[in-house]
Scaffold this active site. Structure first.
Site, PDB file in Angstrom:
ATOM      1  N   ASP A  22       0.147  -7.755   1.220  1.00  0.00           N
ATOM      2  CA  ASP A  22       0.496  -6.343   1.426  1.00  0.00           C
ATOM      3  C   ASP A  22       2.012  -6.149   1.483  1.00  0.00           C
ATOM      4  O   ASP A  22       2.535  -5.402   2.308  1.00  0.00           O
ATOM      5  CB  ASP A  22      -0.149  -5.794   2.696  1.00  0.00           C
ATOM      6  CG  ASP A  22      -0.071  -4.272   2.764  1.00  0.00           C
ATOM      7  OD1 ASP A  22       0.010  -3.642   1.694  1.00  0.00           O
ATOM      8  OD2 ASP A  22      -0.067  -3.714   3.877  1.00  0.00           O
ATOM      9  N   SER A  42       4.812   2.364   7.838  1.00  0.00           N
ATOM     10  CA  SER A  42       4.530   1.184   7.021  1.00  0.00           C
ATOM     11  C   SER A  42       5.737   0.829   6.160  1.00  0.00           C
ATOM     12  O   SER A  42       6.294   1.680   5.455  1.00  0.00           O
ATOM     13  CB  SER A  42       3.313   1.441   6.133  1.00  0.00           C
ATOM     14  OG  SER A  42       2.168   1.665   6.922  1.00  0.00           O
ATOM     15  N   HIS A  63       0.809  -1.217   0.000  1.00  0.00           N
ATOM     16  CA  HIS A  63       0.000   0.000   0.000  1.00  0.00           C
ATOM     17  C   HIS A  63       0.845   1.271   0.000  1.00  0.00           C
ATOM     18  O   HIS A  63       0.322   2.355  -0.204  1.00  0.00           O
ATOM     19  CB  HIS A  63      -0.966   0.000   1.198  1.00  0.00           C
ATOM     20  CG  HIS A  63      -0.295   0.172   2.525  1.00  0.00           C
ATOM     21  ND1 HIS A  63       0.038  -0.887   3.338  1.00  0.00           N
ATOM     22  CD2 HIS A  63       0.089   1.277   3.191  1.00  0.00           C
ATOM     23  CE1 HIS A  63       0.585  -0.439   4.438  1.00  0.00           C
ATOM     24  NE2 HIS A  63       0.636   0.872   4.385  1.00  0.00           N
TER      25      HIS A  63
END
Length: 561
Positions: free
Chosen positions: A336, A415, A301
């Site tokens: 992911d 992230s 993402h």
């Protein structure tokens, strides 16, 4: 009626319908018997037979008990409460109480008055007395000294009392006349003073006087400024000390190799900041250098918005502030994870550990670029292992993670960063943080201390496939469902089964509730998906499920997702 009309009427009365049999035909007897069954009974003239008269109504016995009748019933010697006929009393006129005498004498009409307070006709008295007079002129005005201009009186001082009566002073003795004379004399004196003022010499200021005034003002300003500077300078000198110094203690700092500072110093250069820019979006994340060829592992993402977008750019910033452009090697939305590539010059490669060796309570560090703050280090512990998490990204894709839960703060921008153990080995890739939850009313409640990271063992396998082929093959069970919360049957409720898929071949049907998969208890459908993704296509797992109240077990051969 004419004979012809009569014949037509007679013919009409005896006409037979087209579908009826004529008299004398064989079917005539059957028709007559049917008519007799529905014919009017004898002795009945109306349209209906008389009905039997209804039975007479008998009121039910009273339901009041003897005790109630004794208390609330009519006395034994009393008749009906209503008066007997002819015994009703005639209405009596209402007599008002007499008015007290004191009120009648005070407010009542006089004894000789008629029709109330009005006097009798003709008894009104004609007005008498003096006629109305003008307030401005009276008959004795000629004798009024204040209205006679020839009267020998004037306005002067107040009257005096002589022998107990007021009297006016003689004009010669009235001081008001003297005052008037004095006032006239004063006017003369004022004229003389004005004439004298006109003879006073006028003084003019010349240029020398103006110059002298300016010089005096300048000298006064210089003296005042000098005095002010002297006072200010000496007051500041009283607050400042030119020879001041602050002591510093030289104490050596001993940091163990496993300290937070030591681990952050070793691992920090291997964690990079990633900036993704597209024509419509700008995002910041983190990444970990996993080999010397310039491969950087991050979250999908983080870089998904730049995939296949024209004029999109990915810029990587290293710990020494150097920057380089990166390209996407491969992406896997299911896990992911993604791999990007940077130039392989002077790279610091991270040491990847074994996530199967960690335990709840181990000290960990989260390193990344939260909110774009590059090289941020936060500390915490491992809060839980194998936590099934469904992570949803902004573009609508969902990833199912068997995550490491930690209380080390993980914020937006972390992230793709590294979760490091106390020895400096990367044990997870930071992926998501929980910042709020919903209460029963739907309002958001802020929370903290919950972050998730992808175990490095799973991330290493995904990264290897992306570097080799650019894609990842995932195992699939071929079923869709939701979490079931129905009594003891808590698990993964199967809503739909793909025809010919692994679940259908194993005998699973819609409505089944999976409670165990691969010897692990299943409490949510997300957990079942995570268990399946830990395997490869072709693996066989044992599944226990409920069909109604019947508990069953089957073996599912996983397919390719």
């Amino acid at each position: 009626m004419s004979d012809q009309a009569g014949r037509h009427a007679a013919q009409g009365d005896n006409a037979v319908p087209p579908h009826a049999s004529a008299p004398g035909s064989p079917a005539g007897s059957t028709s007559d018997s049917a008519d007799e069954a529905f014919a009017r009974p004898g002795g009945v003239d109306g349209g209906f037979a008389p009905h039997d008269s209804p039975p007479s109504y008998t009121p039910p016995p009273p339901t009041a008990s003897p005790a109630e009748r004794a208390v609330f019933g009519r006395p034994a010697d009393a008749g009906s409460f209503a008066p007997a006929p002819g015994e009703r009393l005639r209405p009596q006129p209402h007599v008002e109480a007499p008015v007290p005498r004191v009120f009648s004498e005070t407010f009542g009409a006089p004894a000789d008055a008629r029709d109330g307070f009005a006097p009798a006709p003709g008894s009104r008295l004609a007005p008498s007395g003096r006629a109305p007079q003008s307030p401005w002129w009276k008959p004795d005005a000629r004798r009024d000294p204040w209205r006679d201009p020839a009267a020998p009186f004037w306005l002067g001082r107040g009257a005096i009392f002589t022998r107990g009566a007021p009297a006016q002073l003689d004009p010669d003795e009235d001081t008001l006349a003297d005052d008037d004379l004095d006032a006239g004399a004063g006017d003369t004196d004022d004229a003389e003073d004005l004439e004298q003022d006109r003879t006073v010499r006028r003084v003019r200021f010349g240029v020398p006087t103006i110059v002298a005034t300016l010089v005096i003002a300048l000298v006064a300003g210089v003296i005042g400024g000098g005095v002010g500077w002297f006072i200010t300078d000496h007051s500041n000198d009283a607050l400042h000390r030119p020879d001041a110094s602050i002591a510093q203690v030289q104490t050596p700092v001993k940091r163990p190799s496993g300290s937070v500072a030591g681990v952050a110093k070793r691992v920090g250069p291997a964690v990079v900041s990633i900036a993704v820019k597209t024509p419509s979006e700008f995002a910041i994340g983190s990444g970990v250098v996993i080999d010397s060829h310039g491969d950087v592992l991050t979250n999908n993402h983080v870089v998904a918005s730049a995939a296949g977008v024209k004029n999109a750019s990915i810029v990587v910033t290293f710990s020494n502030e150097a920057t380089a452009k990166a390209q996407i090697v491969g992406r896997d939305p299911t896990s992911d994870l993604a791999v990007i590539k940077v130039p392989d010059q002077q790279l610091t490669v991270a040491s990847l550990g074994d996530s199967s060796k960690i335990a709840v309570g181990d000290q960990v560090l989260a390193i990344g670029s939260p909110l774009g703050l590059q090289g941020t280090v936060t500390e915490g512990i491992v809060s839980a292992l194998n936590r099934p998490v469904k992570a949803e990204s902004d573009n609508g894709t969902s990833a199912y993670l068997s995550a490491i839960q930690t209380d080390a703060p993980i914020n937006p921008g972390n992230s793709g960063g590294a979760l490091v153990n106390s020895s400096g080995a990367v044990i997870g890739i930071n992926s998501a943080g929980r910042f709020s939850t919903s209460d029963p009313s739907g309002d958001q409640i802020p929370i903290s201390g919950i972050g998730y990271a992808i175990p490095i063992n799973h991330a290493r396998d995904i990264a290897t496939q992306l570097i080799r082929t650019g894609k990842v093959d995932h195992a699939a069970i071929g079923a869709q469902g939701v979490t079931a919360l129905a009594g003891l049957q808590v698990g993964a409720y199967v809503k739909q089964v793909s025809p010919g898929g692994p679940a259908a071949k194993a005998g699973l049907q819609p409505g089944d509730v999976v409670v165990v998969a691969d010897r692990m208890t299943v409490q949510t459908f997300d957990q079942l998906v995570v268990i399946v993704q830990q395997h490869k296509p072709g693996d066989r797992i044992q599944v226990t499920y409920y069909r109604g109240s019947d508990k069953r077990t089957t073996t599912v051969t996983l397919g390719k997702g």
